[in-house]
Every structure is written in C-alpha cells, then in structure tokens.
Design a protein around this motif. Structure first.
Motif, short mmCIF file in Angstrom:
data_model
loop_
_atom_site.label_atom_id
_atom_site.label_comp_id
_atom_site.label_asym_id
_atom_site.label_seq_id
_atom_site.Cartn_x
_atom_site.Cartn_y
_atom_site.Cartn_z
N GLY A 200 49.25 10.36 92.08
CA GLY A 200 48.10 11.15 91.60
C GLY A 200 47.61 12.22 92.54
O GLY A 200 48.21 12.38 93.36
N PRO A 201 46.70 12.77 92.08
CA PRO A 201 45.76 12.54 91.16
C PRO A 201 46.21 12.82 89.77
O PRO A 201 47.08 14.19 89.74
CB PRO A 201 44.51 13.46 91.31
CG PRO A 201 44.92 14.64 92.23
CD PRO A 201 46.26 13.92 92.88
N PRO B 7 44.01 7.98 91.01
CA PRO B 7 43.30 8.95 92.01
C PRO B 7 44.27 9.46 92.88
O PRO B 7 45.60 9.08 92.95
CB PRO B 7 42.40 7.80 92.67
CG PRO B 7 43.20 6.39 92.37
CD PRO B 7 43.57 6.79 91.09
N ALA B 8 43.64 10.31 93.72
CA ALA B 8 44.74 10.83 94.60
C ALA B 8 45.26 9.70 95.62
O ALA B 8 44.62 8.77 96.14
CB ALA B 8 44.08 11.95 95.72
N MET C 142 42.99 18.76 89.45
CA MET C 142 43.62 17.24 88.96
C MET C 142 44.70 17.99 87.90
O MET C 142 44.41 18.53 86.91
CB MET C 142 42.85 16.44 88.45
CG MET C 142 43.43 15.18 88.04
SD MET C 142 42.14 13.56 87.64
CE MET C 142 41.55 12.97 89.18
N GLU D 92 42.44 8.17 84.72
CA GLU D 92 42.68 8.74 85.70
C GLU D 92 43.48 7.81 86.66
O GLU D 92 42.88 6.74 87.03
CB GLU D 92 41.41 9.40 86.31
CG GLU D 92 40.85 10.46 85.54
CD GLU D 92 39.54 11.31 86.23
OE1 GLU D 92 39.25 10.72 87.43
OE2 GLU D 92 38.97 12.01 85.51
#
Length: 135
Positions: free
Chosen positions: A82-83, A75-76, A7, A73
């Motif tokens: 993201g991520p 996310p993907a 990440m 964060e």
C-alpha cells in the motif's frame, strides 16, 4: 499513476456471469486480478476502462453502461504494498474476451477462489459475496 494524494490507482472492470467473476493473470505472475489499469494523463475513469479492456481483452466497453461498484483501498504500510486504490465499475461490452499478449490467462472465479487473487481484489470478492452476487 498516482492520484493527487499520491496513492497509486487502478480502474477495474467487474464482469459477473453465471455467479462467477472475470479475472485475469499476467505472464509470469501467480495471482489473478480484475482487468483494468492505470490512467494515462488526462484520462477519465471511463476512458481508462475502455482503453485498458481493449488492450487486455480486445473487447469494447460500453462506457454509457458503466456503474460504479465501489472503491477499495489498501493503506500505506500494508504488506500488499500500500497505499493503493482500486476504483471498480460494472459495464456492458461488445466482442469476445480474447486475452492480449500480456495476459496469460482469463478465468471465472467464485468467492471460494479469493485466495488466488491480490489483496485488493480479495476485498472486492468479499463485497460481491456480501451483496449476494458471488457465492
């Protein structure tokens, strides 16, 4: 730079003053973001923040005063690319906040300005607001 889990990460500085938070904007960009940046190989969070704030705003972070505010964060697969993880700290500093060549503008925002920042920064704005720190 990416963490061990792949990440992308940024170490960011949260500076509050008069119920506003400091944000910056790079040349050629529309959205504002919290000052800070990516770790160099082998750097700790405090080393990264000290270096980045010196580079971006010509101010000296007091590493001994750093307090983790939160980790945020994206996310993907998120539309905001993201991520991505942003590790946020408050900290004292010395010196005037003078934008470097890469920084076009610094500003002091309230929660109502959250639509002018990146997606992950908006998450921090919401956390500051929920804690009563950013009206």
């Amino acid at each position: 730079m990416a963490d061990d889990d792949g990440m992308r990460e940024k170490v960011a500085w949260i500076l509050l003053r008069d119920q506003r938070v400091l944000v910056t904007r790079n040349r050629g960009r529309e959205l504002f973001y919290f000052p800070g940046g990516k770790r160099e190989p082998g750097e700790s969070d405090d080393q990264t923040l000290v270096r980045e704030i010196d580079e971006e705003l010509q101010a000296a972070i007091d590493a001994g005063s750093m307090v983790h505010f939160g980790t945020f964060e994206i996310p993907a697969g998120h539309p905001a690319h993201g991520p991505f993880r942003m590790i946020c700290y408050t900290a004292g500093h010395r010196g005037e906040l003078i934008p470097s060549q890469e920084i076009e503008e610094k500003a002091w925002f309230r929660h109502a300005d959250r639509d002018r920042v990146t997606a992950v920064d908006a998450m921090v704005f919401d956390a500051l607001h929920e804690r009563g720190l950013l009206p």
